[in-house]
Every structure is written in C-alpha cells, then in structure tokens.
Design a protein around this motif. Sequence first.
Motif, PDB file in Angstrom:
ATOM      1  N   THR A   1       0.798  -1.110  -0.131  1.00 24.88           N
ATOM      2  CA  THR A   1       0.266   0.016  -0.138  1.00 24.88           C
ATOM      3  C   THR A   1       0.808   1.231   0.122  1.00 24.88           C
ATOM      4  OG1 THR A   1      -1.645  -1.302   1.415  1.00 24.88           O
ATOM      5  CG2 THR A   1      -1.922   1.345   1.204  1.00 24.88           C
ATOM      6  N   ASN A   2       1.828   1.300   0.813  1.00 23.03           N
ATOM      7  CA  ASN A   2       2.646   2.536   0.959  1.00 23.03           C
ATOM      8  C   ASN A   2       3.346   2.803  -0.425  1.00 23.03           C
ATOM      9  OD1 ASN A   2       4.031  -0.046   1.767  1.00 23.03           O
ATOM     10  ND2 ASN A   2       5.829   1.094   2.086  1.00 23.03           N
ATOM     11  N   ALA A   3       3.750   1.683  -1.264  1.00 21.24           N
ATOM     12  CA  ALA A   3       4.541   1.901  -2.419  1.00 21.24           C
ATOM     13  C   ALA A   3       3.519   2.430  -3.466  1.00 21.24           C
ATOM     14  CB  ALA A   3       4.908   0.731  -2.922  1.00 21.24           C
ATOM     15  N   PHE A   4       2.445   2.360  -3.588  1.00 23.93           N
ATOM     16  CA  PHE A   4       1.273   2.661  -4.513  1.00 23.93           C
ATOM     17  C   PHE A   4       0.716   4.053  -3.929  1.00 23.93           C
ATOM     18  CE2 PHE A   4       0.800  -1.607  -6.032  1.00 23.93           C
ATOM     19  CZ  PHE A   4       0.316  -1.342  -7.409  1.00 23.93           C
ATOM     20  N   ARG A   5       1.098   4.305  -2.816  1.00 23.22           N
ATOM     21  CA  ARG A   5       0.758   5.811  -2.443  1.00 23.22           C
ATOM     22  C   ARG A   5       1.952   6.630  -3.128  1.00 23.22           C
ATOM     23  NH1 ARG A   5      -1.047   4.334   3.750  1.00 23.22           N
ATOM     24  NH2 ARG A   5      -3.222   3.802   2.973  1.00 23.22           N
TER      25      ARG A   5
ATOM     26  N   ALA B   1       1.698   9.497  -6.092  1.00 22.96           N
ATOM     27  CA  ALA B   1       2.507  10.963  -5.963  1.00 22.96           C
ATOM     28  C   ALA B   1       3.359  11.173  -7.095  1.00 22.96           C
ATOM     29  CB  ALA B   1       3.153  10.979  -4.597  1.00 22.96           C
ATOM     30  N   LEU B   2       4.075  10.075  -7.693  1.00 21.97           N
ATOM     31  CA  LEU B   2       4.997  10.359  -8.882  1.00 21.97           C
ATOM     32  C   LEU B   2       4.106  10.300 -10.271  1.00 21.97           C
ATOM     33  CD1 LEU B   2       7.743   7.799  -7.951  1.00 21.97           C
ATOM     34  CD2 LEU B   2       7.608  10.462  -7.851  1.00 21.97           C
ATOM     35  N   GLY B   3       2.710  10.021 -10.142  1.00 24.98           N
ATOM     36  CA  GLY B   3       1.915  10.001 -11.334  1.00 24.98           C
ATOM     37  C   GLY B   3       1.881   8.675 -12.224  1.00 24.98           C
ATOM     38  N   VAL B   4       2.341   7.597 -11.616  1.00 23.68           N
ATOM     39  CA  VAL B   4       2.370   6.479 -12.236  1.00 23.68           C
ATOM     40  C   VAL B   4       1.829   5.169 -11.958  1.00 23.68           C
ATOM     41  CG1 VAL B   4       4.698   7.093 -13.385  1.00 23.68           C
ATOM     42  CG2 VAL B   4       4.546   5.657 -11.527  1.00 23.68           C
ATOM     43  N   GLY B   5       0.788   5.442 -10.698  1.00 22.34           N
ATOM     44  CA  GLY B   5       0.211   4.344 -10.110  1.00 22.34           C
ATOM     45  C   GLY B   5      -0.776   3.658 -11.025  1.00 22.34           C
ATOM     46  N   ASP B   6      -1.507   4.297 -11.665  1.00 28.44           N
ATOM     47  CA  ASP B   6      -2.460   3.727 -12.552  1.00 28.44           C
ATOM     48  C   ASP B   6      -1.750   2.895 -13.667  1.00 28.44           C
ATOM     49  OD1 ASP B   6      -4.481   4.539 -11.027  1.00 28.44           O
ATOM     50  OD2 ASP B   6      -5.050   6.039 -12.282  1.00 28.44           O
ATOM     51  N   LYS B   7      -0.593   3.394 -14.102  1.00 26.17           N
ATOM     52  CA  LYS B   7      -0.053   2.464 -15.152  1.00 26.17           C
ATOM     53  C   LYS B   7       0.671   1.102 -14.617  1.00 26.17           C
ATOM     54  CE  LYS B   7       1.489   6.621 -17.828  1.00 26.17           C
ATOM     55  NZ  LYS B   7       2.645   7.249 -18.571  1.00 26.17           N
ATOM     56  N   ILE B   8       1.034   1.116 -13.440  1.00 27.00           N
ATOM     57  CA  ILE B   8       1.364  -0.212 -12.778  1.00 27.00           C
ATOM     58  C   ILE B   8       0.278  -1.095 -12.505  1.00 27.00           C
ATOM     59  CG2 ILE B   8       2.652  -1.149 -10.833  1.00 27.00           C
ATOM     60  CD1 ILE B   8       4.324   0.570 -12.919  1.00 27.00           C
TER      61      ILE B   8
END
Length: 414
Positions: free
Chosen positions: A52-56, A60-67
Amino acid sequence: MEGSGVEGIVIAGAGLAGLATALGLHRKGVRSLVLESSATLRASGFAFTTWTNAFRALDALGVGDKIREHHLLYERLLAFSASTGEPAAKLSLKMQGKSGPHEIRCVKRNFLLETLENELPEGTIRFSSKIVSIEEDGNVKLLHLSDGSTIRAKCITVLFLKVLIGCDGVNSVVAKWLGLPKPILSGRSATRGLAEYPAGHGFGPEILQFIGQGFRSGVLPCSDTSVYWNYTWYPSPDDGDAEESVAKMRSYVVAKLRAARIPAEALDVIERSEMSDVVSSPLRFRSPLALVRGSISRGNVCVAGDAFHPTTPELGQGGCAALEDGVVLARCLSEAFLADGAEHDPGYEAVTAALEKYAEERRWRGIRLITAAYVIGFIQQSTNPVIKFLREKFLSGLLAKTMIAMADYDCGKL
C-alpha cells in the motif's frame, strides 16, 4: 560531457530510489542527472511485492495507474507450515488502513523501472557511468567516473555538482563516503524466479507463503500469465554445489519444498521458471544502530534506497521504502530549488537544510523497517523447537498482521 562542468543534482544509480527521485524532481520542474554504472536498466530479482505504501508513492509520482493496469490485486495472504503443509495463518487483504484501503500487488521490476524511465526527459539517465571516487574541495564535491567497463579507465570525467544523491545499492560508494558501515551479512541467502503461463496459471489473487524448517518461500502471481517466487534459507555445507548453476539451484529448491509438502502447483512454478545467472545472493542489512548514529546526509550529499537502509526481504519493503525515499527527497529538494515556481540556484546552506530535513523524516522509518524485517525473518525460519511451536500455534498470524501494519504508511505528496 567529458571534461565539462555540470551544475545541479546528480543521482548515482538508476534503480527504484534513483528513478523515483529523478521523476519526483521532474514533476516539480527541477532537473537532475542519473548516473547508472550498467549499460541498461538493471531489473535483478524479477519482481517485488508492492504494498500500500508503495502505491501511495507511485500515485504521488503520477504512475500508479499504469502499474495497476498490468498487475493483479491481492485479496488474501495464506501462510502454510512447511512442517505439516497445513495453513498456519489466513489474512484478508481487503481491509481499511489508517489512510485508506490496503493495496498489494506483485510488480515486475523491469516494468516499473521502464515506466519510471519513460516519464523522464530524454538524456536524464547516463548509462555506463560508474562512480570511482568522490573528492571534496570545500563545499564542492568532485565525482570521478569511469566508462562503466573498468574502474582503471584512463579517461576520467569530472562533474561539479550542487547535490549528490547515492542510490547506488548495498555496496554504495556514496554511503562509504558518508561513513556508514558496510551492511551486515544476515547468514541467509535468497534465490528467485519468474514463471510464464501463456494460457493462464490458475492461481487466485493471493500471496502464498511457506514457512519453517529453516526456510521461507513465497509464490506470488504478478498477472494472469506470470508468477513470481522466492526462496530464502540458511546455507550450509550440506547444500553441496547447489549454487553452481541455475539447474542445480532449481533442483535444490524443488527438493526442499517437496519434502515440506508444498502443493504441486507451487512446485510447477519453480520447475518452469526463468532464473537469474546469479542463482543466489547473500542477504545483507544495515544495523539499525548504524542509522541511529550514522550520517544519512552530510552537507550536499545523502543516500536513499538500499544505499541507505538495506534490509532482509521478509517484509517485502525494500523496494517500497526506496519509492518512499524518492518522493520525500524530491519534495525536500524541490523546496530548496524552487522560488516563485521557477528553478533557481540555491545556496549550500539551503541544500544542506533540505537534505537534513529528508534525513530526519526518513531515519526512523528505515530503522523500523530493518528491525521488523530481521525479527520476522528470524522467527519464520528458526528451527528452534520453542519458536517453531509458537510460530505454528500463535505467531504466524501476528507476523502477517505486522507486515500489513508496516505497509500502512503514507509518504505524502510531492
């Protein structure tokens, strides 16, 4: 760039911490240069558990949804006793944390690194650029670089920089320069692999762990067609020549797991998987006491990722914490490098204060992660009869909940 002076932020290492820091700075409009010793991005380890902490941090970096698009969301964690083959703990991962719902996936490391790289301006990463040594001349640091093929290269490039960030791994040149002691050998080793199932693997959205008899193993589907596995153990002379080749290491792991009554479908993952040429690696960690007393930053130099807090893998937090570092570091530095929304030339004192702020925010987080990972690993792999009894009757569920609790953390926005 040979023979030229480069002003600005230099990041040593294009791993998770280095690329996350560079991307965070880019999002804020601050330029950086990433020096990577290898000729390409390195994706050793195949995959890692992204909590969870990594996805936050990725959001923040703007790439969560791509992963998220390419990796399965886990619904539960199942821990099995390697002695009996029976479930020792079952934990639902569909729960709320302090800062929102939990989110755990197993992410392919190369996919994440390439995603971060693709978001950076062209030319941000300079490959085949290995730091040989660091010199100090007042407030100016000089990096001597080789061409990446040999540190005895005759031609040396010198960079003049305002900030040096060491994201150069467990054998960090920058950490050594800061005076941090070398990471300690844990006595355990790890091997990993990735299996592809073009027609689908049939595993559910769950983390499978097998614990006890001196080892710890995990089977984690990354997507509908790929499954990652890991195996950590205490090497001994009885292991023979298992570490000489991929084939021998695979046979060794399969034999150990088969003797521990591991399900046939989990064994199939290992038997069909791709493994690294480096079939195993010793697990190292930095003493928490070294981080209590040591210098995470000094002047305009700091460390992040494994150069800062190398840890054993039981929490699955090494890569996650590196992403956190990148966000926090980019946030602290951008405050120093931006004035009225535009990049400017901060003074040495402003840079020093920014890195001290980063170190203060990250020091105790790193200490807690290293300590918790070591304790969990010791309990999970211990062959002591008392610890074994407590683990199988009481502790397995507590250890699983500790893993979830350590991931319930928000490093904040840029």
